[in-house]
Design a protein around this motif. Structure first.
Motif, short mmCIF file in Angstrom:
data_model
loop_
_atom_site.label_atom_id
_atom_site.label_comp_id
_atom_site.label_asym_id
_atom_site.label_seq_id
_atom_site.Cartn_x
_atom_site.Cartn_y
_atom_site.Cartn_z
N TYR A 55 28.50 -17.31 -32.61
CA TYR A 55 27.64 -18.29 -33.27
C TYR A 55 26.18 -17.85 -33.27
O TYR A 55 25.44 -18.14 -34.21
CB TYR A 55 27.79 -19.63 -32.55
N THR A 92 31.17 -19.32 -36.51
CA THR A 92 31.47 -19.69 -35.13
C THR A 92 32.92 -19.38 -34.84
O THR A 92 33.72 -19.11 -35.75
CB THR A 92 31.16 -21.17 -34.86
N TYR A 135 28.88 -22.60 -25.69
CA TYR A 135 28.98 -21.24 -26.23
C TYR A 135 28.86 -20.17 -25.15
O TYR A 135 29.26 -19.03 -25.37
CB TYR A 135 27.88 -21.02 -27.27
#
Length: 243
Positions: A55, A92, A135
């Motif tokens: 991402y 992503t 993330y």
């Protein structure tokens, strides 16, 4: 805005070994469905969910289940944006994209702490805490499929390790484990089809389990046990509202 699907198409990723021709066909397919949906000139950006997608920088690296996804870092978002005449592209991980979708339109609406698990060629997970996707420090948090599930005598994984969760609990694993047992001489309603050289699809195995085929039930229970243990570990660590 309400998540209504305006157009839909499918192209395969496993017919390419290089990224450039794949990007070209993908861009052509996107342009075609934009036209079909009657929204030419109205699209503000493209969102992509893909295995091993980062991402932070829009790249894909070490995507072992993609034929063109070798060890090198592929600037996927940049390549697709250029092929789409400069339209912005956000990239992503596919499981993270699925988590955002469930939080926005689906089973996790109104929730801020949940985990989305994707089962397909591999196993992925999108983790949401306090309404934010996790993330990690470099964009690769949530690689549940490559957590070691079997420590001894584990099956080989495309990533190079043995005993990864996705070798025992993915869609690919359903097929592989079922075929291993048939080749060992186990009886099933699908044994005759296999002996003729015909491919047995995952859907066939699930259908066989629903029809009380003993071997198919055994395989599904084995997969469920391995996956259940992994989910139990996630629950102990993250205390989510929902899986």
């Amino acid at each position: 805005a309400r998540g209504a699907v305006l157009a839909h198409t499918v192209i395969r990723t496993d017919t390419y070994t290089d990224i450039e021709p794949y990007i070209a066909e993908l861009a052509e397919a996107v342009k075609r469905i934009i036209k079909e949906a009657g929204v030419e000139g109205k699209v503000r950006g493209i969102g992509v969910g893909a295995p091993n997608a980062n991402y932070y920088d829009g790249t894909i690296a070490n995507a072992v289940n993609l034929s063109w996804g070798g060890p090198k870092s592929i600037p996927f978002a940049k390549l697709l944006s250029e092929a789409m005449d400069g339209l912005p592209v956000s990239l992503t991980n596919d499981a993270n994209a699925a988590a955002v979708g469930e939080m926005t339109y689906g089973a996790a609406r109104g929730m801020k702490n949940f985990i989305m698990i994707t089962l397909g060629t591999g196993v992925g997970s999108g983790i949401v805490i306090n309404g934010n996707v996790v993330y990690g420090h470099d964009g690769f948090a949530g690689e549940l499929g490559h957590v070691t599930a079997v420590r001894s005598n584990g099956r080989s994984c495309n990533c190079g390790k043995t005993g990864c969760l996705e070798t025992g609990a993915s869609g690919s694993a359903v097929h592989r484990i079922f075929m291993e047992k048939i080749q060992e001489g186990r009886a099933s309603s699908w044994s005759e089809i296999h002996s003729k050289g015909e491919y047995i699809h995952i859907e066939d195995i699930i259908d066989a389990a629903n029809e009380e085929d003993v071997l198919a039930i055994e395989v599904v229970e084995e997969i469920g046990t391995v996956l259940g243990r992994a989910i139990a570990g996630l629950i102990n660590i993250f205390n989510p509202e929902l899986i």
